[in-house]
Design a protein around this motif. Structure first.
Motif, PDB file in Angstrom:
ATOM      1  N   GLU A 258       0.747  -1.197  -0.037  1.00 26.59           N
ATOM      2  CA  GLU A 258       0.106  -0.060   0.150  1.00 26.59           C
ATOM      3  C   GLU A 258       0.865   1.103  -0.044  1.00 26.59           C
ATOM      4  O   GLU A 258       2.067   1.303   0.591  1.00 26.59           O
ATOM      5  CB  GLU A 258      -0.883   0.216   1.249  1.00 26.59           C
ATOM      6  CG  GLU A 258      -1.995  -1.194   1.310  1.00 26.59           C
ATOM      7  CD  GLU A 258      -3.067  -0.592   0.358  1.00 26.59           C
ATOM      8  OE1 GLU A 258      -3.186   0.379  -0.185  1.00 26.59           O
ATOM      9  OE2 GLU A 258      -3.786  -1.966   0.013  1.00 26.59           O
ATOM     10  N   PRO A 259       0.421   2.389  -0.534  1.00 23.07           N
ATOM     11  CA  PRO A 259       0.981   3.648  -0.247  1.00 23.07           C
ATOM     12  C   PRO A 259       1.251   4.132   0.929  1.00 23.07           C
ATOM     13  O   PRO A 259       0.289   3.940   1.894  1.00 23.07           O
ATOM     14  CB  PRO A 259       0.266   4.543  -1.373  1.00 23.07           C
ATOM     15  CG  PRO A 259      -0.697   3.689  -2.032  1.00 23.07           C
ATOM     16  CD  PRO A 259      -1.058   2.538  -1.089  1.00 23.07           C
ATOM     17  N   THR A 260       2.081   4.760   1.438  1.00 29.26           N
ATOM     18  CA  THR A 260       2.199   5.217   2.580  1.00 29.26           C
ATOM     19  C   THR A 260       1.620   6.640   2.800  1.00 29.26           C
ATOM     20  O   THR A 260       2.115   7.700   1.976  1.00 29.26           O
ATOM     21  CB  THR A 260       3.805   5.601   2.911  1.00 29.26           C
ATOM     22  OG1 THR A 260       4.423   4.109   2.752  1.00 29.26           O
ATOM     23  CG2 THR A 260       4.294   5.985   4.331  1.00 29.26           C
ATOM     24  N   ALA A 261       0.761   6.810   3.799  1.00 31.53           N
ATOM     25  CA  ALA A 261      -0.129   8.189   3.897  1.00 31.53           C
ATOM     26  C   ALA A 261       0.387   8.998   4.810  1.00 31.53           C
ATOM     27  O   ALA A 261       0.972   8.478   6.011  1.00 31.53           O
ATOM     28  CB  ALA A 261      -1.540   7.677   4.330  1.00 31.53           C
TER      29      ALA A 261
ATOM     30  N   PRO B 178      -0.272  12.622   7.121  1.00 37.48           N
ATOM     31  CA  PRO B 178      -1.372  13.712   7.114  1.00 37.48           C
ATOM     32  C   PRO B 178      -0.640  15.011   6.888  1.00 37.48           C
ATOM     33  O   PRO B 178       0.293  15.231   6.883  1.00 37.48           O
ATOM     34  CB  PRO B 178      -1.678  13.517   8.612  1.00 37.48           C
ATOM     35  CG  PRO B 178      -1.446  12.282   9.088  1.00 37.48           C
ATOM     36  CD  PRO B 178      -0.020  11.890   8.146  1.00 37.48           C
ATOM     37  N   GLN B 179      -1.670  15.981   6.526  1.00 40.38           N
ATOM     38  CA  GLN B 179      -1.368  17.345   6.252  1.00 40.38           C
ATOM     39  C   GLN B 179      -1.607  18.118   7.453  1.00 40.38           C
ATOM     40  O   GLN B 179      -2.806  17.974   7.925  1.00 40.38           O
ATOM     41  CB  GLN B 179      -1.882  17.797   4.868  1.00 40.38           C
ATOM     42  CG  GLN B 179      -1.593  17.115   3.580  1.00 40.38           C
ATOM     43  CD  GLN B 179       0.010  17.235   3.315  1.00 40.38           C
ATOM     44  OE1 GLN B 179       0.526  18.248   3.382  1.00 40.38           O
ATOM     45  NE2 GLN B 179       0.650  16.064   3.130  1.00 40.38           N
TER      46      GLN B 179
ATOM     47  N   VAL C 211      -4.604  13.704   3.590  1.00 42.36           N
ATOM     48  CA  VAL C 211      -3.154  12.990   3.675  1.00 42.36           C
ATOM     49  C   VAL C 211      -2.543  13.137   2.414  1.00 42.36           C
ATOM     50  O   VAL C 211      -3.024  13.371   1.335  1.00 42.36           O
ATOM     51  CB  VAL C 211      -3.329  11.414   4.230  1.00 42.36           C
ATOM     52  CG1 VAL C 211      -3.702  11.320   5.565  1.00 42.36           C
ATOM     53  CG2 VAL C 211      -4.090  10.671   3.044  1.00 42.36           C
ATOM     54  N   ASP C 212      -1.210  12.806   2.250  1.00 37.76           N
ATOM     55  CA  ASP C 212      -0.360  12.661   1.204  1.00 37.76           C
ATOM     56  C   ASP C 212       0.192  11.267   1.163  1.00 37.76           C
ATOM     57  O   ASP C 212       0.549  10.612   2.118  1.00 37.76           O
ATOM     58  CB  ASP C 212       0.703  13.707   1.251  1.00 37.76           C
ATOM     59  CG  ASP C 212       0.458  14.825  -0.100  1.00 37.76           C
ATOM     60  OD1 ASP C 212      -0.554  14.644  -0.727  1.00 37.76           O
ATOM     61  OD2 ASP C 212       1.027  15.978   0.220  1.00 37.76           O
ATOM     62  N   TYR C 213       0.480  10.873  -0.118  1.00 38.11           N
ATOM     63  CA  TYR C 213       1.064   9.389  -0.165  1.00 38.11           C
ATOM     64  C   TYR C 213       2.457   9.633  -0.763  1.00 38.11           C
ATOM     65  O   TYR C 213       2.804  10.265  -1.915  1.00 38.11           O
ATOM     66  CB  TYR C 213       0.286   8.731  -0.970  1.00 38.11           C
ATOM     67  CG  TYR C 213      -1.210   7.978  -0.742  1.00 38.11           C
ATOM     68  CD1 TYR C 213      -1.169   7.185   0.178  1.00 38.11           C
ATOM     69  CD2 TYR C 213      -2.392   9.061  -0.976  1.00 38.11           C
ATOM     70  CE1 TYR C 213      -2.627   6.970   0.553  1.00 38.11           C
ATOM     71  CE2 TYR C 213      -3.428   8.502  -0.518  1.00 38.11           C
ATOM     72  CZ  TYR C 213      -3.696   7.461   0.220  1.00 38.11           C
ATOM     73  OH  TYR C 213      -4.904   7.131   0.745  1.00 38.11           O
ATOM     74  N   THR C 214       3.412   9.090  -0.079  1.00 39.03           N
ATOM     75  CA  THR C 214       4.852   8.951  -0.573  1.00 39.03           C
ATOM     76  C   THR C 214       5.002   8.207  -1.673  1.00 39.03           C
ATOM     77  O   THR C 214       6.305   8.368  -2.093  1.00 39.03           O
ATOM     78  CB  THR C 214       5.708   8.745   0.782  1.00 39.03           C
ATOM     79  OG1 THR C 214       5.624   7.688   1.390  1.00 39.03           O
ATOM     80  CG2 THR C 214       5.407   9.881   1.860  1.00 39.03           C
TER      81      THR C 214
ATOM     82  N   ASP D  61       3.073   5.234  -4.647  1.00 39.49           N
ATOM     83  CA  ASP D  61       1.615   4.996  -5.223  1.00 39.49           C
ATOM     84  C   ASP D  61       1.543   3.307  -4.915  1.00 39.49           C
ATOM     85  O   ASP D  61       0.494   2.812  -5.412  1.00 39.49           O
ATOM     86  CB  ASP D  61       1.819   4.989  -6.731  1.00 39.49           C
ATOM     87  CG  ASP D  61       1.793   6.530  -7.121  1.00 39.49           C
ATOM     88  OD1 ASP D  61       1.423   7.561  -6.162  1.00 39.49           O
ATOM     89  OD2 ASP D  61       2.461   6.654  -8.269  1.00 39.49           O
TER      90      ASP D  61
END
Length: 559
Positions: free
Chosen positions: A237-240, A242-243, A271-274, A276
């Motif tokens: 999974e992508p790594t989330a 938070p913003q 959140v942002d994903y580091t 995909d």
């Protein structure tokens, strides 16, 4: 005969010499009188032209007692009466004869020249060459032709006729010499015919050669390449991340300030994903169909597309499959036009050569010191010809013409050669790249009238190359097999024509001749700086463009 006749004279001279030796000097001065009569310069000297194997009769008004012939091998004599002597020509040459009366007085000093009888040759000239004015003279076994003829062919025919009348002067038997000459074995008869004939026709030939070549190249390429990529394994999974409006931090007392996170309209965290996400395993396969004929893909239409598909839920054993294709539909049409018009002038019978191009060096060897020896080979537009004006309406031409250019097709490719220097270090030396020549050449001999043209060489050549690259087995599938094939097709067409035209020409007034630089003027500094001109408009003297509607310049050159 000579010895018997000269014996009394020799005896008398010998006795006279003895008397001079024994007599006193004063008596010798009073008695001896010497009178030397040089042959050919006497008052009684006469000339006689005597044909070979023919006779002449000499009639004397006073009887002769002695007849002396110097060389009977040239001409002999038969004394019929004291006043009549018959001379016969034996072979070509010169001799003389003396006649004395009973008192010892010299009656005649006859200078005899024996030559070939040319009356039959002159009759042949009159009958076979009626328009020519030819005079044949015999001299020391050779035949001299003088006069005027209309063309070189008439001159050649006159020389051939004269060769049959040449008699070898070295034969003892005149009849045998004539037979040998007629049979072709009487020596070099051509060297005994001196041609001093004047040709009245023009003998300066201008040869105009026009070389036109068209080369058309058609290349077609249609290629299909398929590709397939599969990703498998547990999906990562992508790594989330938070913003935050206010990022988390430490307070002064050491406690943690959680900050203020960013939330959406429904209160969910933003959140942002580091990354995909990815599958840890990958496999791929594809087809690669090249274009072997042209060597590479040309410009044209190229389409490509990729389709991806996911199988299974996220976080489980899943499969991602991607299918792509690349379609190339390419076509190239090339046209090359070559035009060369070399012109050359030469005198009849003389060779002339012309080359507009250059020379390139070719290694031919190496000397003892290791220096490479070079030989230069010409290339470009070349013309060599030898004209022979047979008559005003016939010109014989021996022509050699070619158009050549440097090319890398068939050239000697360079190679790397390893060696060691004086210090033992390994060095690599690149050998010389020697280009090849693409040549269109024609050599022939033709006869043309002045101003007439003919095609001495023509070439129509068509060369087709085709290759098919495909996946074995799959290429034979109905309809779908086209997806696993690539076709490369090339068609080369060449048409070459060489036309020659000879002209009989006269020297021209230099004021009527024009060169390409006449009328040229260099542009002024202002025209060069502000208008970008390097030369002004100039016109060839006498050229006019009045009434011309062509878009291109006619009769003048424009910068």
């Amino acid at each position: 005969m000579i010895a018997r006749q000269f014996r009394p004279v020799i005896a008398g001279l010998f006795a006279l010499a003895l008397g001079l030796v024994s007599a006193p000097a004063s008596l010798a001065q009073n008695v001896v009188q010497v009178n030397i009569s040089q042959s050919g310069s006497n008052p009684v000297s006469r000339d006689l032209l005597l044909p070979v194997n023919k006779s002449s009769v000499v009639e004397l008004s006073v009887p002769a007692a002695d007849v002396i012939i110097t060389n009977p091998a040239i001409a002999d004599a038969v004394v019929r009466t004291p006043q009549r002597v018959i001379f016969r020509g034996v072979k070509t040459g010169e001799t003389n004869a003396f006649f004395f009366d009973i008192y010892g007085n010299q009656l005649l000093d006859l200078q005899i020249r024996v030559e070939q009888d040319l009356n039959g040759l002159e009759d042949l000239f009159t009958r076979l060459l009626p328009d020519a004015r030819i005079k044949a003279e015999a001299s020391n076994g050779a035949i001299i032709l003088t006069g005027r003829v209309a063309s070189l062919s008439e001159s050649s025919r006159a020389v051939e006729l004269a060769k049959n009348f040449v008699v070898s002067g070295g034969d003892d038997d005149a009849g045998g010499g004539a037979a040998a000459a007629a049979a072709g074995g009487g020596g070099d008869t051509a060297s005994k015919v001196i041609n001093l004939l004047t040709i009245e026709d023009k003998d300066q030939v201008l040869l105009k050669v026009r070389i036109v070549e068209m080369q058309r190249t058609l290349t077609k390429q249609l290629g299909v390449n398929l590709s397939n990529t599969q990703n498998y394994g547990d999906f990562v999974e992508p790594t989330a991340v938070p913003q935050y409006h206010v990022a988390p931090s430490f307070n002064d007392d050491g406690t943690i300030n959680p900050g203020i996170p960013m939330r959406g309209a429904n209160g969910e965290l933003i959140v942002d994903y580091t990354n995909d996400g990815y599958f840890p395993g990958t496999s791929s396969n594809n087809t690669t169909n090249a274009f072997n004929v042209a060597g590479r893909a040309l410009g044209g239409l190229a389409l490509s597309s990729t389709l991806s598909n996911f199988v299974g839920p996220r976080g489980a054993e899943v499969l991602q499959s991607a299918l792509g294709f690349n379609l190339q539909a390419l076509e190239r049409i090339g046209l090359v036009r070559t035009l060369a018009e070399p012109n050359l002038t030469a005198i009849s019978g003389e060779a002339a050569k012309f080359l507009a191009g250059g020379e390139y060096p070719v290694p031919v060897g190496q000397d003892e010191t290791g220096n490479i020896q070079l030989e230069f080979k010409p290339f470009g537009v070349g013309l060599a010809f030898t004209p022979v004006v047979l008559s005003e309406g016939r010109i014989s031409l021996r022509i050699s013409t070619e158009v050549s250019e440097l090319t890398q097709e068939g050239a000697f490719a360079p190679q790397s050669v390893a060696g060691t220097d004086a210090n033992g270090n390994v060095t690599t030396v690149q050998t010389i790249n020697i280009p090849a020549l693409s040549v269109r050449r024609a050599e022939t001999t033709v006869e043309l009238p002045s101003g007439g043209s003919t095609v001495i060489a023509g070439l129509i050549q068509e060369k087709t190359k085709q290759s098919l690259d495909a996946v074995p087995g799959l290429k034979n599938l109905p309809i779908l097999g086209a997806l696993f094939r690539s076709r490369d097709f090339q068609n080369d067409e060449t048409e070459l024509v060489i036309i020659v035209t000879p002209y009989l020409v006269d020297p021209s007034d230099p004021n009527k001749l024009r060169t390409p630089d006449e009328g040229y003027s260099t542009a002024s500094d202002l025209a060069t700086v502000f208008l970008g001109q390097i030369n002004d408009v100039y016109a060839v003297p006498g050229a006019s463009t009045e009434g011309k509607s062509f878009n291109a310049p006619v009769g003048f050159i424009i910068e």
